[in-house]
Each structure stands twice: as C-alpha cells, then as structure tokens.
Motif scaffolding. Structure first.
Motif, short mmCIF file in Angstrom:
data_model
loop_
_atom_site.label_atom_id
_atom_site.label_comp_id
_atom_site.label_asym_id
_atom_site.label_seq_id
_atom_site.Cartn_x
_atom_site.Cartn_y
_atom_site.Cartn_z
N LEU A 64 0.84 -1.21 0.00
CA LEU A 64 0.00 0.00 0.00
C LEU A 64 0.87 1.25 0.00
CD1 LEU A 64 -2.84 1.28 0.23
CD2 LEU A 64 -2.57 1.15 2.72
N SER A 65 1.94 1.25 0.78
CA SER A 65 2.84 2.39 0.82
C SER A 65 3.51 2.62 -0.53
CB SER A 65 3.91 2.18 1.90
OG SER A 65 3.33 2.14 3.18
N PHE A 66 3.89 1.53 -1.20
CA PHE A 66 4.50 1.66 -2.52
C PHE A 66 3.52 2.24 -3.53
CE2 PHE A 66 5.35 -0.20 -6.75
CZ PHE A 66 6.60 0.38 -6.99
N VAL A 67 2.27 1.75 -3.50
CA VAL A 67 1.24 2.27 -4.40
C VAL A 67 1.01 3.76 -4.14
CG1 VAL A 67 -1.12 2.05 -5.23
CG2 VAL A 67 0.12 0.01 -4.54
N ASP A 68 0.99 4.15 -2.87
CA ASP A 68 0.79 5.56 -2.52
C ASP A 68 1.88 6.44 -3.13
OD1 ASP A 68 -1.57 5.28 -1.13
OD2 ASP A 68 -0.61 5.09 0.83
N ILE A 69 3.12 5.96 -3.09
CA ILE A 69 4.23 6.74 -3.65
C ILE A 69 4.05 6.93 -5.15
CG2 ILE A 69 6.70 6.68 -4.16
CD1 ILE A 69 7.12 5.32 -1.45
N VAL A 70 3.78 5.84 -5.86
CA VAL A 70 3.62 5.93 -7.32
C VAL A 70 2.37 6.74 -7.67
CG1 VAL A 70 3.43 4.59 -9.45
CG2 VAL A 70 4.75 3.68 -7.54
N THR A 74 2.22 10.45 -9.98
CA THR A 74 1.59 10.65 -11.30
C THR A 74 1.04 12.06 -11.47
OG1 THR A 74 -0.58 9.87 -10.53
CG2 THR A 74 0.92 8.21 -11.45
N THR A 75 0.79 12.76 -10.38
CA THR A 75 0.16 14.09 -10.48
C THR A 75 0.94 15.21 -9.80
OG1 THR A 75 -1.20 13.58 -8.53
CG2 THR A 75 -2.18 13.19 -10.70
N ILE A 76 1.45 14.97 -8.60
CA ILE A 76 2.01 16.07 -7.79
C ILE A 76 3.23 16.74 -8.44
CG2 ILE A 76 3.10 16.64 -5.59
CD1 ILE A 76 1.16 14.84 -4.20
N PRO A 77 4.22 16.01 -8.98
CA PRO A 77 5.35 16.71 -9.62
C PRO A 77 4.90 17.67 -10.72
CG PRO A 77 5.90 14.42 -9.28
CD PRO A 77 4.45 14.55 -8.95
N PHE A 96 -3.37 11.67 -21.28
CA PHE A 96 -4.11 10.42 -21.18
C PHE A 96 -3.35 9.37 -20.37
CE2 PHE A 96 -6.55 12.11 -24.83
CZ PHE A 96 -7.83 11.91 -24.31
N LEU A 97 -2.03 9.39 -20.47
CA LEU A 97 -1.24 8.48 -19.64
C LEU A 97 -1.40 8.82 -18.16
CD1 LEU A 97 2.12 8.09 -21.63
CD2 LEU A 97 0.42 6.32 -21.18
N GLN A 98 -1.33 10.12 -17.86
CA GLN A 98 -1.52 10.55 -16.48
C GLN A 98 -2.89 10.15 -15.96
OE1 GLN A 98 -2.53 14.66 -15.36
NE2 GLN A 98 -0.60 14.72 -14.22
N SER A 99 -3.92 10.39 -16.77
CA SER A 99 -5.28 10.04 -16.40
C SER A 99 -5.42 8.55 -16.15
CB SER A 99 -6.25 10.50 -17.50
OG SER A 99 -7.56 10.07 -17.21
N TYR A 100 -4.86 7.74 -17.06
CA TYR A 100 -4.98 6.29 -16.94
C TYR A 100 -4.29 5.78 -15.67
CZ TYR A 100 -3.91 1.36 -17.59
OH TYR A 100 -3.78 0.01 -17.39
N PHE A 101 -3.04 6.19 -15.46
CA PHE A 101 -2.30 5.67 -14.31
C PHE A 101 -2.87 6.18 -12.99
CE2 PHE A 101 1.15 4.90 -17.46
CZ PHE A 101 1.28 3.54 -17.22
N LEU A 105 -4.10 3.35 -10.51
CA LEU A 105 -3.47 3.22 -9.20
C LEU A 105 -4.48 3.44 -8.07
CD1 LEU A 105 -0.15 5.05 -10.06
CD2 LEU A 105 -0.37 2.64 -9.39
N SER A 106 -5.48 4.30 -8.30
CA SER A 106 -6.52 4.48 -7.28
C SER A 106 -7.33 3.19 -7.12
CB SER A 106 -7.44 5.65 -7.64
OG SER A 106 -8.23 5.36 -8.78
#
Length: 291
Positions: A64-70, A74-77, A96-101, A105-106
């Motif tokens: 879960l922690s790893f998923v949270d990091i990835v 995808t958005t914050i940077p 579209f890549l950002q939207s998909y991932f 990931l959610s």
C-alpha cells in the motif's frame, strides 16, 4: 484521435491558475506534503523489510505504501511544476497516460484496502487457520492480482477516450487530467464514454466498498462473542486499517482533486505509525534510528 497540427496537441491545466497570488503558498504546502508522502511511505517499506516482520499484514501495508508513492507521483510533480509557470500545459498523449495511471493506481489502492480487510477478517474470525490461508504464495497472488486487474480494468474507458477527436477548446478545468474534465473537450458525442466510465467506476467502488463493509460486519459479529480483553486486542489489530478506509472513502467523495490526490497517502504513514503497537515494529524502528 487527431493529434496532428489540425487538432489539439496539448491541454492547458486551468485548475492551477485559480490559486492566483497564493500560488507560492500552495506550492510550498504541496511540496512539503509530497516530501512527507515520499519519506513516510518509504520509511514504512524500509522498516517492513525486517525479516522479523514477515507477516501478511505488514506485507500488504508495504505494498500500500509503494502504491501511494507511485500514485501521488503521477500528479504532484506536474502540479508543482505548474505552480512555477505562468501557464501549465500538458501534451495530449501524456495527459491520457496521467489520467490512466491515476485511475488505475486508485483502483489498486481500493483493491489493496479490500485485501487488507480480508486479511483482518481471517486473522480475527479464523485465527487457527490464518497461517495456512495467508501463505506467501497467496499474498503474492493477491497483490499481483490487484495490480493486473486494475491495469486491465481501466483500459476500455481509456481506449474509448483516446479515440475521440479533440479540436478545441483545450482548457482542462482541473490541475491534472481528470477524465471527466478531459471528456468535455471532445469534439464528438461522449455519451458512450460517460456510460462506460460511470459504469466501470461504480462497479469498482461498489465491489470493493461492499467487500470491505462485509468483512467488518463479520469481524464485528466475531468480536461480539469475545471477552472484553480479547475484543480490545482484536480491535487494535484492525483499527489502523479501519481508520485509513474511513478517511479514504470520505476523501473520495470530495470534489477537490488536490485533496483526493494527496491527503490519504499523506496520512497513511502517520496513522499506521501511531496505531501500531506491535513490539517488533517498535524494535525495528529503534534499530533503524540507531544505525
């Protein structure tokens, strides 16, 4: 989709410009939050690599922690970069890549929370069979299944959206490529897009939400049959997860994309650090700090 010069080649993320003169304040807050997310979740992953903590609960928590990091990456940077520029743009393919991932990931997070609820159910309701049920192959299968399922599950809505023509306007009303906001920019009928996206979203949220709810109903029934001391001890083993789930689904109903993207990954390390009373975890933390 027509992404040649005759069509739209990039989108403008309008959400960032809405902060006006307060952009730098939000930039600092978001940057500090992102640092905490990376540091806190990385610390959990590092701490739980200790062989003494080789249990299903900690294995799922590390995932879960790893998923949270990835997920937040995808958005914050991109948001941080947007705060430092007058106009924040993003190319159509990257959008579209950002939207998909982000959505994928959610979904992975929701499935992981569901798996953790099942783990707590087995531990409390079937303690004698816990070790034989939650074996290492089972753990790996559940985690791999969460990643593979989420990757495949959100492909149809994404493919439908990508195949739409985009010829303007090109202003996304959010600070990231939110699928519903991008869909409004298509130069064609998006009725099918809306139905497919809504259907897939509802199915995922209902199945995971109801599964978690059912797990805790069964846990509650089992707790009601225990003595008070056993009940308190059993409840402590799932209190952190229950807190995270409650906050996650509360934030999920928020219309603020920034809160949705950052709050739960920010709080997860804090909640699990405060709620976790396992002596082995505390010992592992002390050893880590002493090095």
């Amino acid at each position: 989709a027509d992404w040649e010069p005759d069509g739209v080649t990039f989108f403008i993320l309008q959400g960032l410009s809405s902060f006006g003169e307060k952009q730098m304040i939000f930039f600092v807050i978001l940057l500090l939050g992102y640092i905490v997310i990376l540091g806190g979740n990385s610390m959990i992953i590092f701490t739980l690599t200790d062989p003494k903590l080789d249990s299903p609960m900690y294995f799922f928590l590390a995932n879960l922690s790893f998923v949270d990091i990835v997920y937040t990456t995808t958005t914050i940077p991109k948001m941080l970069f947007g705060f430092l520029s007058d106009v924040s743009t993003i190319s159509v393919p990257i959008c579209f890549l950002q939207s998909y991932f982000f959505i994928q990931l959610s979904i992975t997070i929701r499935i992981t929370l569901t798996v953790m609820a099942y783990d707590r159910y087995v531990a409390i309701c079937n303690p004698l069979r816990y070790a034989s049920i939650m074996t290492r192959p089972t753990r790996l299968f559940l985690v791999a299944g969460a990643w593979v399922f989420s990757a495949l599950f959100w492909l149809p809505p994404t493919i439908i959206a990508v195949r739409q023509p985009y010829c303007g306007p090109k202003v996304v009303a959010h600070c990231w490529c939110d699928p519903s906001s991008v869909r409004q920019l298509a130069c064609a009928d998006t009725s099918m897009d809306n139905v497919v996206s809504l259907s897939f979203g509802v199915v995922n949220q209902l199945t995971t939400g109801l599964s978690i709810l059912m797990s805790y109903v069964l846990i509650g029934v089992s707790l009601s049959r225990m003595a008070v001391t056993q009940r308190l001890k059993a409840f402590r083993t799932c209190s952190a997860h229950l807190t995270v789930v409650t906050i996650y689904y509360k934030v999920l109903s928020s219309s603020t994309a920034l809160v949705y993207a950052a709050l739960t990954p920010f709080l997860n390390p804090v909640i699990y650090s405060l709620r976790n009373k396992d002596p082995k975890v505390q010992s592992a933390k002390k050893e880590m700090y002493n090095k």
